[in-house]
Motif scaffolding. Structure first.
Motif, PDB file in Angstrom:
ATOM      1  N   GLU A 166      -0.268  -1.056  -4.116  1.00 42.24           N
ATOM      2  CA  GLU A 166       0.142  -2.420  -4.478  1.00 42.24           C
ATOM      3  C   GLU A 166      -1.047  -3.377  -4.309  1.00 42.24           C
ATOM      4  OE1 GLU A 166       3.045  -3.014  -5.756  1.00 42.24           O
ATOM      5  OE2 GLU A 166       3.882  -1.026  -5.361  1.00 42.24           O
ATOM      6  N   PRO A 167      -0.937  -4.578  -4.883  1.00 43.35           N
ATOM      7  CA  PRO A 167      -2.056  -5.525  -4.757  1.00 43.35           C
ATOM      8  C   PRO A 167      -2.284  -6.009  -3.314  1.00 43.35           C
ATOM      9  CG  PRO A 167      -0.578  -6.184  -6.536  1.00 43.35           C
ATOM     10  CD  PRO A 167       0.103  -5.086  -5.801  1.00 43.35           C
ATOM     11  N   SER A 168      -1.247  -5.925  -2.465  1.00 41.44           N
ATOM     12  CA  SER A 168      -1.422  -6.357  -1.071  1.00 41.44           C
ATOM     13  C   SER A 168      -0.945  -5.270  -0.126  1.00 41.44           C
ATOM     14  CB  SER A 168      -0.594  -7.613  -0.790  1.00 41.44           C
ATOM     15  OG  SER A 168      -0.578  -7.882   0.602  1.00 41.44           O
ATOM     16  N   ILE A 169      -1.525  -5.258   1.081  1.00 38.05           N
ATOM     17  CA  ILE A 169      -0.991  -4.370   2.104  1.00 38.05           C
ATOM     18  C   ILE A 169       0.244  -5.042   2.732  1.00 38.05           C
ATOM     19  CG2 ILE A 169      -3.267  -3.396   2.541  1.00 38.05           C
ATOM     20  CD1 ILE A 169      -3.359  -5.030   5.147  1.00 38.05           C
ATOM     21  N   GLY A 170       0.948  -4.327   3.567  1.00 36.84           N
ATOM     22  CA  GLY A 170       2.110  -4.900   4.246  1.00 36.84           C
ATOM     23  C   GLY A 170       3.366  -4.074   4.073  1.00 36.84           C
ATOM     24  N   GLY A 171       3.495  -3.474   2.880  1.00 38.24           N
ATOM     25  CA  GLY A 171       4.624  -2.571   2.638  1.00 38.24           C
ATOM     26  C   GLY A 171       5.980  -3.218   2.796  1.00 38.24           C
ATOM     27  N   MET A 172       6.976  -2.392   3.124  1.00 39.02           N
ATOM     28  CA  MET A 172       8.350  -2.869   3.244  1.00 39.02           C
ATOM     29  C   MET A 172       8.484  -3.913   4.352  1.00 39.02           C
ATOM     30  SD  MET A 172      10.635  -1.819   1.115  1.00 39.02           S
ATOM     31  CE  MET A 172      11.057  -0.361   0.169  1.00 39.02           C
ATOM     32  N   MET A 173       7.743  -3.737   5.430  1.00 38.30           N
ATOM     33  CA  MET A 173       7.923  -4.620   6.580  1.00 38.30           C
ATOM     34  C   MET A 173       7.618  -6.064   6.209  1.00 38.30           C
ATOM     35  SD  MET A 173       6.413  -4.320  10.425  1.00 38.30           S
ATOM     36  CE  MET A 173       6.676  -5.675  11.585  1.00 38.30           C
ATOM     37  N   SER A 174       6.715  -6.269   5.249  1.00 38.71           N
ATOM     38  CA  SER A 174       6.376  -7.642   4.888  1.00 38.71           C
ATOM     39  C   SER A 174       7.518  -8.339   4.164  1.00 38.71           C
ATOM     40  CB  SER A 174       5.100  -7.662   4.028  1.00 38.71           C
ATOM     41  OG  SER A 174       5.307  -6.920   2.850  1.00 38.71           O
ATOM     42  N   ARG A 175       8.516  -7.574   3.721  1.00 40.79           N
ATOM     43  CA  ARG A 175       9.667  -8.175   3.044  1.00 40.79           C
ATOM     44  C   ARG A 175      10.757  -8.595   4.020  1.00 40.79           C
ATOM     45  NH1 ARG A 175       9.650  -3.546  -1.443  1.00 40.79           N
ATOM     46  NH2 ARG A 175       9.056  -4.782  -3.248  1.00 40.79           N
ATOM     47  N   LEU A 176      10.644  -8.140   5.262  1.00 39.89           N
ATOM     48  CA  LEU A 176      11.727  -8.395   6.219  1.00 39.89           C
ATOM     49  C   LEU A 176      11.604  -9.785   6.812  1.00 39.89           C
ATOM     50  CD1 LEU A 176      11.690  -4.946   8.095  1.00 39.89           C
ATOM     51  CD2 LEU A 176      12.770  -5.542   5.918  1.00 39.89           C
ATOM     52  N   ASP A 177      12.752 -10.326   7.204  1.00 38.80           N
ATOM     53  CA  ASP A 177      12.728 -11.651   7.835  1.00 38.80           C
ATOM     54  C   ASP A 177      12.547 -11.505   9.337  1.00 38.80           C
ATOM     55  OD1 ASP A 177      12.954 -14.429   8.108  1.00 38.80           O
ATOM     56  OD2 ASP A 177      15.048 -14.177   8.723  1.00 38.80           O
ATOM     57  N   LYS A 178      13.588 -11.061  10.013  1.00 40.37           N
ATOM     58  CA  LYS A 178      13.468 -10.831  11.455  1.00 40.37           C
ATOM     59  C   LYS A 178      13.657  -9.347  11.735  1.00 40.37           C
ATOM     60  CE  LYS A 178      14.261 -15.292  13.427  1.00 40.37           C
ATOM     61  NZ  LYS A 178      14.276 -16.124  12.216  1.00 40.37           N
ATOM     62  N   THR A 179      13.182  -8.920  12.898  1.00 43.35           N
ATOM     63  CA  THR A 179      13.313  -7.504  13.231  1.00 43.35           C
ATOM     64  C   THR A 179      14.275  -7.352  14.404  1.00 43.35           C
ATOM     65  OG1 THR A 179      11.399  -7.704  14.676  1.00 43.35           O
ATOM     66  CG2 THR A 179      10.978  -6.903  12.465  1.00 43.35           C
ATOM     67  N   PHE A 180      15.127  -6.322  14.293  1.00 44.34           N
ATOM     68  CA  PHE A 180      16.072  -6.064  15.375  1.00 44.34           C
ATOM     69  C   PHE A 180      15.393  -5.339  16.516  1.00 44.34           C
ATOM     70  CE2 PHE A 180      16.477  -2.516  12.291  1.00 44.34           C
ATOM     71  CZ  PHE A 180      16.195  -1.439  13.101  1.00 44.34           C
ATOM     72  N   PRO A 181      15.883  -5.379  17.723  1.00 41.31           N
ATOM     73  CA  PRO A 181      16.945  -6.261  18.227  1.00 41.31           C
ATOM     74  C   PRO A 181      16.363  -7.531  18.859  1.00 41.31           C
ATOM     75  CG  PRO A 181      16.407  -4.634  19.898  1.00 41.31           C
ATOM     76  CD  PRO A 181      15.421  -4.439  18.757  1.00 41.31           C
ATOM     77  N   THR A 182      15.032  -7.637  18.824  1.00 41.62           N
ATOM     78  CA  THR A 182      14.380  -8.736  19.536  1.00 41.62           C
ATOM     79  C   THR A 182      14.357 -10.015  18.721  1.00 41.62           C
ATOM     80  OG1 THR A 182      12.335  -7.854  18.656  1.00 41.62           O
ATOM     81  CG2 THR A 182      12.874  -7.254  20.910  1.00 41.62           C
ATOM     82  N   LEU A 183      14.615  -9.876  17.406  1.00 39.18           N
ATOM     83  CA  LEU A 183      14.590 -11.001  16.466  1.00 39.18           C
ATOM     84  C   LEU A 183      13.195 -11.626  16.341  1.00 39.18           C
ATOM     85  CD1 LEU A 183      18.043 -12.534  17.424  1.00 39.18           C
ATOM     86  CD2 LEU A 183      17.525 -11.043  15.498  1.00 39.18           C
TER      87      LEU A 183
END
Lengths: 152, 659
Positions: free
Chosen positions: B176-193
């Motif tokens: 892809e044109p940028s690194i980051g993958g799927m994680m860059s699409r996420l808003d907050k991460t469980f369970p720590t938010l």
């Protein structure tokens, strides 16, 4: 025969796919008939046609060659070559008086332990129907010298 | 060989794994009767330290010059016993292994007598083989002090940073044109938010700044040749139609671009231009022209846009770059299950049915709605949202392409969505339709309790049907509440399908290039599921992250760090020992027919003139030891070492000697 005929089948398996698949069948404790003795080679491409002929000549009731699926060969294309050789060998052994079903090639991946168990079961059934290696039958019938001057 | 063969046979009980089915003592006694066997013994665990000592001592005491161990699969313990043999003073290649566990006692438990016969046959065959084995010398080759990481999601990023910090030159390739993958699409991460971008972006920037990392975005691995320590990798750097060294990321090209098309990064929920970066925090912040959408209006090249920078060139070609690396890490991630195939849930038919990842974009502050969760049909805030868990996971419906495995992230991200909805929309009630809530990680179960206390509603049962009111666009969900034993119908504003994670389509090409295998679930197969989950059966190739199987971010990061550690070992050691299993040509017998040239997939066989005669030879470094040339040679001049005709023929003869 008093006892039920138990075929002696030689398995020639590639290290990366079918041998690993057969190991997986073991780890998963899948039960199948104990009629196959396995020789491990790195790739079915190593299958020298002489191995199959040798096995039949020493009395194997069947030969089961098994490697990776097309496209999955650890050495890119060894299975293409063995597939070719086995196809030709099946015709050749028929000329020698063996049913072509005595030689079989399958493609079983490292994850297909269940399929290995099925294939062995199926091969054993096939060979049981065909009966023992005709060479052994001939010898048993007392046709001396049959191996030397007849079609064998 | 002139020397008298004196082979030792060691039969393993493996506790009751083997000894519980067959008579191991009788097997050892039988082995003593075989030709060339000078010594035979049985032991409870031959792989244990006393077991290995037993082999070493027996070699010395009985003057053995070959060993056979009848135990588990050689794929498991061949290296262990080779080492013990070598330590006993016998060349390690004079060892052979009889598999009497995986391919015998474990699969013939109900037929102990026949299993015993098979064990005898197999031991006899291996003894025959061992009698024919020849000593070989393992070759040591230097290792290139560089690594390749394929895929720059969180797994590839983590692995690259670890390698680079260990002082290893690392090529990080991302399609892809940028690194980051799927994680860059996420808003907050469980369970720590934690905010996903807030913890990911610094790592992305570190990657760009690290002098040991050469980042190749918008690039794909085209070809790999060589072997551990010495891989030659060809990488296609797709043309961005923008010179990366000239582009300063100002974005003026994007402003003037008149084209509008769905942004893949936002799953099509908002548009992008033909000149674009996938998302604002992209690394590298270099624009890409999507030539499939570009209308070549040249507005981006005008003085008001790119102007004097002259970074845009519509004729810029792809470039092929070749790099040499010692080890490779595959971190190609995953795809999402195409939940449209589950017709009963009406995805893409009903406006207000979305996937988990779409919800992630809707809830994200950097998403298309700026973090305002709205119903796609009317832009209203939903007051009741249903979550269908296991949408395509833990489902044996092969026809729909559903997966029997647990995707391991959906329960937790749905709980997180539930929390976020309660937080963002006063009065909003999330209803989670679940089979089991799998909150197995650190602080996960506590998070589950928290959502229960916050007002999340949990209904144990699968959703069998979703229908839509054509006017209000509200959804009616039908499910069985299996705890109450009641059929349930519920009108909801919106439904989120927590769809399964599936093996990435793009991994297939890499799998073929590196000759890797799949496990039954379709993910890449590891060397050992428990003890070596980051290695593969191809030496020098390692796995990081979801390409090997579903896992959440903490597990991906650990896995990637493990892969980096494993990949750095050969590099730091500086050399690797290669199996001396390669073909050799007996040039006296070679007729120069060139059959072997066409058979070798690696171009390892060569034809040269020697003393006025054309003869073949094998390039040891290129040969991988498949033996295809050896079995094709019409004059029998090629010898495949360790798998010679004589060795295999002796096994076949021994096969027939038992009956």
């Amino acid at each position: 025969m008093a006892e039920e005929f138990e075929p002696n089948i030689l398995g020639i398996l590639c290290n990366w796919c079918t041998y690993a698949g057969a190991d997986l069948a073991g780890t998963s404790r899948m039960q199948y008939p104990p009629n196959v003795r396995v020789i491990r080679i790195m790739c079915t491409g190593r299958l020298d046609p002489a191995f199959v002929l040798k096995a039949l000549s020493v009395g194997a009731d069947g030969v089961l060659v098994s490697g990776c699926h097309i496209g999955d060969c650890h050495y890119l294309a060894g299975n293409f070559k063995s597939r070719r050789r086995v196809a030709l060998l099946r015709k050749l052994i028929e000329e020698y008086g063996y049913d072509r079903e005595r030689l079989r090639m399958t493609m079983i991946s490292a994850s297909e332990g269940a399929i290995w168990a099925e294939v062995v079961q199926d091969m054993v059934n096939t060979i049981k129907k065909l009966g023992p290696n005709p060479l052994k039958q001939a010898v048993a019938a007392g046709q001396e010298g049959v191996a030397a001057d007849d079609e064998f | 060989m002139d020397e008298e063969k004196r082979i030792g046979v060691f039969v393993c009980h493996c506790g009751t794994n083997i000894a519980g089915v067959i008579d191991v003592k009788a097997l050892a006694e039988y082995a003593k009767t075989l030709p060339n066997v000078a010594y035979a013994e049985d032991y409870t665990y031959v792989c244990s330290t006393p077991g290995q000592t037993m082999i070493r001592d027996a070699i010395k005491e009985h003057n053995l010059n070959g060993t056979v161990v009848a135990a588990c699969s050689p794929r498991l313990h061949e290296p262990t016993f080779r080492k013990a043999t070598e330590e006993g003073g016998v060349n390690q290649f004079l060892f052979s292994m009889a598999n009497i566990r995986e391919q015998n006692t474990w699969v013939h438990m109900e037929e102990p007598e026949k299993a015993m016969q098979k064990a005898k046959d197999v031991v006899r065959m291996e003894v025959a083989r061992a009698s024919m084995l020849e000593p070989l010398t393992a070759k040591t080759v230097p290792v290139e002090k560089a690594a390749l990481v394929i895929g720059a999601g969180i797994a590839g990023i983590q692995a690259s940073l670890e390698l680079a910090d260990a002082g290893i030159k690392t090529y990080l390739v991302e399609k892809e044109p940028s690194i980051g993958g799927m994680m860059s699409r996420l808003d907050k991460t469980f369970p720590t938010l934690d905010c996903s971008q807030c913890i990911l972006t610094p790592k992305m920037v570190d990657v760009e700044r690290n002098p040991n990392i050469e980042l190749m975005t918008y690039s794909e691995v085209e070809d790999v040749s060589g072997y551990i320590g010495n891989f030659d990798v060809t990488i296609r750097q797709k043309s961005r139609y923008v010179y990366e060294d000239k582009c300063n990321g100002c974005g003026k090209c994007q402003e003037v671009c008149p084209v509008s098309r769905p942004n893949e990064f936002d799953l099509g929920l908002q548009p992008r231009k033909a000149a674009y970066v996938p998302f604002p925090q992209a690394v590298p912040l270099k624009f890409t022209i999507d030539m499939d959408s570009c209308i070549k209006c040249d507005l981006c090249k005008t003085q008001e846009a790119c102007g004097d920078l002259e970074a845009i060139d519509f004729d810029k070609p792809d470039e092929l770059v070749t790099v040499k690396v010692g080890t490779i890490i595959v971190a190609t991630g995953f795809d999402m299950y195409d939940v449209e195939r589950k017709e009963e849930w009406g995805y893409k038919v009903f406006d207000n049915v979305v996937t988990g990842l779409e919800m992630e974009r809707l809830i994200s502050a950097s998403g298309p709605t700026g973090g305002n969760v709205i119903r796609p049909s009317d832009g209203q805030k939903p007051k009741s949202v249903g979550f269908v868990l296991c949408a395509g996971s833990r489902d044996q419906d092969e026809e729909d392409g559903a997966k029997p495995y647990c995707s391991r992230v959906c329960c937790m991200y749905s709980l997180k969505h539930a929390h976020q909805l309660i937080e963002k929309i006063p009065g909003c009630v999330p209803y989670l339709f679940y089979m089991d809530i799998r909150s197995f990680g650190k602080a996960y179960e506590e998070f589950y309790y928290r959502i229960q206390n916050e007002g999340g509603k949990f209904i144990r049962g699968r959703v069998s049907r979703i229908t839509e009111d054509p006017i209000t666009k509200n959804l009616t969900v039908t499910a069985e509440d299996t705890l109450l034993g009641q059929l349930l119908e519920m009108e909801l504003d919106m439904v989120v399908l927590a769809n399964a994670v599936v093996p990435a389509e793009s991994t297939q090409k890499i799998k073929t290039l590196l000759t890797l295998s799949n496990s039954p679930d379709g993910f890449l197969l590891e060397a050992h599921p428990k003890l070596n989950p980051m290695s593969t059966t191809t030496d020098g190739v390692f796995l990081a992250g979801m390409c090997q199987g579903p896992r959440d971010i903490p597990d991906v990061v650990s896995h990637a760090a493990a892969a980096a550690a494993a990949a750095s070992i050969p590099i730091h050691r500086g050399s690797v020992t290669l199996e001396p299993i390669f073909a050799i040509v007996d040039q006296e017998h070679c007729g120069g027919c060139a059959t072997c040239i066409g058979l070798c997939p690696y171009g390892a066989t060569e034809l040269n003139e020697v003393d006025g005669k054309l003869v073949a030879s094998v390039n040891e470094a290129k040969c991988k030891g498949c033996g295809t040339c050896g079995s094709g040679c019409p004059s029998g001049a090629i010898k495949m070492q360790h798998f010679t005709n004589e060795q295999i023929m002796s096994e076949i003869e021994a096969f027939a000697q038992g009956w």
